[in-house]
Design a protein around this motif. Sequence first.
Motif, short mmCIF file in Angstrom:
data_model
loop_
_atom_site.label_atom_id
_atom_site.label_comp_id
_atom_site.label_asym_id
_atom_site.label_seq_id
_atom_site.Cartn_x
_atom_site.Cartn_y
_atom_site.Cartn_z
N LYS A 85 -16.69 17.13 3.37
CA LYS A 85 -16.50 17.94 2.09
C LYS A 85 -15.46 17.39 1.62
CE LYS A 85 -17.97 22.50 3.46
NZ LYS A 85 -17.39 23.94 3.26
N LEU A 86 -15.27 17.20 0.14
CA LEU A 86 -14.04 16.71 -0.70
C LEU A 86 -12.91 17.62 -0.40
CD1 LEU A 86 -15.97 15.08 -3.59
CD2 LEU A 86 -14.58 13.73 -1.97
N SER A 87 -13.32 18.98 -0.42
CA SER A 87 -12.20 19.87 -0.65
C SER A 87 -11.20 19.78 0.57
CB SER A 87 -13.03 21.35 -0.81
OG SER A 87 -13.47 21.82 0.30
N ASN A 88 -11.95 20.06 1.89
CA ASN A 88 -11.02 19.50 3.00
C ASN A 88 -11.33 18.92 4.22
OD1 ASN A 88 -13.16 21.06 3.94
ND2 ASN A 88 -12.28 23.04 4.29
N GLY A 89 -12.60 18.06 3.96
CA GLY A 89 -12.82 16.96 4.85
C GLY A 89 -13.53 17.44 5.94
N ALA A 90 -13.93 18.86 6.07
CA ALA A 90 -14.89 19.33 7.03
C ALA A 90 -16.18 18.75 6.96
CB ALA A 90 -15.05 20.79 6.66
N PRO A 91 -16.83 18.69 8.00
CA PRO A 91 -18.33 17.76 8.01
C PRO A 91 -19.36 18.77 7.28
CG PRO A 91 -17.48 18.68 10.35
CD PRO A 91 -16.42 18.88 9.58
N PRO A 120 -0.88 19.56 2.38
CA PRO A 120 -0.74 20.68 3.32
C PRO A 120 -0.92 20.34 4.83
CG PRO A 120 -2.52 21.04 1.54
CD PRO A 120 -1.98 19.48 1.61
N ALA A 121 -0.04 20.98 5.58
CA ALA A 121 -0.17 20.85 7.11
C ALA A 121 -1.70 20.98 7.46
CB ALA A 121 0.63 22.01 7.51
N GLY A 122 -2.03 19.85 8.29
CA GLY A 122 -3.60 19.80 9.04
C GLY A 122 -4.37 19.09 8.15
N LEU A 123 -4.07 18.73 6.90
CA LEU A 123 -4.71 17.51 6.16
C LEU A 123 -4.18 16.21 6.32
CD1 LEU A 123 -6.11 18.64 2.65
CD2 LEU A 123 -7.27 18.68 4.84
N THR A 124 -5.04 15.08 6.18
CA THR A 124 -4.42 13.95 6.27
C THR A 124 -4.61 13.32 5.11
OG1 THR A 124 -6.69 13.05 6.94
CG2 THR A 124 -4.85 13.33 9.12
N HIS A 125 -4.11 11.72 4.96
CA HIS A 125 -4.34 11.18 3.87
C HIS A 125 -5.50 11.14 2.91
CE1 HIS A 125 -4.97 7.10 2.23
NE2 HIS A 125 -3.77 7.31 1.36
N ARG A 126 -5.37 11.53 1.64
CA ARG A 126 -6.54 11.67 0.77
C ARG A 126 -6.55 10.09 0.16
NH1 ARG A 126 -9.73 15.78 -1.07
NH2 ARG A 126 -8.31 17.64 -0.56
N ASN A 127 -7.47 9.45 -0.01
CA ASN A 127 -7.92 8.15 -0.53
C ASN A 127 -8.07 8.49 -2.08
OD1 ASN A 127 -10.74 8.41 -0.69
ND2 ASN A 127 -10.84 7.71 1.45
N LEU A 128 -8.20 7.26 -2.57
CA LEU A 128 -8.44 7.12 -3.97
C LEU A 128 -9.80 7.48 -4.47
CD1 LEU A 128 -5.82 4.24 -4.96
CD2 LEU A 128 -5.47 6.70 -5.11
N GLY A 174 0.62 -1.17 0.05
CA GLY A 174 0.00 -0.08 -0.18
C GLY A 174 0.78 1.23 -0.04
N PHE A 175 0.30 2.49 -0.14
CA PHE A 175 0.92 3.75 -0.23
C PHE A 175 0.14 4.90 0.38
CE2 PHE A 175 -1.19 2.76 -4.23
CZ PHE A 175 -1.71 4.10 -4.43
N ALA A 176 0.83 5.81 0.75
CA ALA A 176 0.12 7.07 1.33
C ALA A 176 1.04 8.20 0.56
CB ALA A 176 0.23 7.01 2.88
N HIS A 177 0.77 9.42 0.90
CA HIS A 177 1.37 10.33 0.06
C HIS A 177 2.74 10.47 0.40
CE1 HIS A 177 -2.38 12.64 -1.07
NE2 HIS A 177 -2.66 12.29 0.16
N THR A 178 3.68 10.93 -0.33
CA THR A 178 5.27 11.42 -0.35
C THR A 178 5.03 12.42 0.82
OG1 THR A 178 5.34 10.87 -2.64
CG2 THR A 178 7.00 12.15 -1.50
N PRO A 179 5.82 12.30 1.71
CA PRO A 179 5.83 13.29 2.67
C PRO A 179 6.07 14.74 2.03
CG PRO A 179 7.45 11.50 3.19
CD PRO A 179 6.84 11.17 1.73
#
Length: 319
Positions: free
Chosen positions: A195-201, A124-132, A115-120
């Motif tokens: 939200k897709l843009s930033n994950g906010a509820p 942007p700071a504060g956001l976690t992994h974005r899945n596919l 598996g993989f996640a983002h390249t370090p």
Amino acid sequence: MLRWMTLLTDDISRLASGEPILADPNPELAIGAARFSAYVGFGPSLFRKLGLESQMPSGFGPLPSFKVDQLQDQFSGGDVLIHIAADDPIVLSHGTRGLIRDSLPFASVRYSQSGFAHTPGMVPAGLTHRNLMGQVDGTANPKPGSEDFNEVVWIEDGPAWIQGGTQLVFRRIAMQLNTWDQLGTASKEEVIGRKLSNGAPLTGVNEEDAPDFAARHPNGLTVIPDFAHIRRASPQNVTDRMFRRPFSYEASPASDGTPDVGLLWTAYQRDMTKQFIPVQRRLDELDLLNEWTVPIGSAEFAIAGGIARGEIIAQALFS
Ligand code: HEM
């Protein structure tokens, strides 16, 4: 087991320092630590084979089956897990090869799943992994190092070897991206409740992000639908929380181009019977996300507490 763990402990500590392992045929590949890390977990079948059932942590055992499951043997089960991670794919491959080679006197390979996640630095700071599927994944997690995290993840009682350890649930979950991609942004956001843009509820209606969502919910009140993933997954009592650490996977697409992607979904907790299982039962009953996701692999492992230099992984279990 003790001899195997002695070797793995030495290998892992060397690789995590960026050094070659003993008798490494490719020492030149130990180019740096690249945050190499590895841990070892033990499945219920191992405890059974060794007659060590009395050493199993509380709540640990084979998962029940769920309606959504379409599990395949090639991705499921196993006596021993070695979960290896690094920020550099060459360091990862070299370390994996060494750990497998040193394991062969004791075991054979049942499966390997990458598996993989983002390249370090990519997120942007504060956001976690974005899945596919495009979602920001991991927002509502306990924060590593916090009191909260300690209570959710690290086991405090039971057999000595597991104290300071944890229980892992691992699920390989396929994503049906062809049908997912037919949804518009507003519908995709409704499925999760974020939200897709930033994950906010979706607690307010944002015309700019989701105009047709706003039209369908003119009151803007109950904007997280009852079938939304986070409404079903969010804790219903003080115990049913866990630390989720998802990795994406991508295998070869089918000849018609249908992607074979998804999550190597992992969750860590003190007691899977109180934490993962009730949440998965709720999602099994109702979760719109189930329309586009299918669990195709599943396993569970007990992970020993961390060790100091000179100690051996799970020594108290196998001595
Ligand atoms: C492919 C499968 C899955 C996808 C794509 C997915 C995606 C997401 C996303 C995007 C979020 C919102 C952001 C966040 O808080 O992380 C979320 C939240 C969450 N998911 Fe999943 N998830 C999946 C499977 C699962 C499974 C199998 C479980 C547990 C049985 C689970 C439990 C949770 C929990 C507990 C939350 C936090 C809810 C809250 O407190 O707000 N998810 N998931």
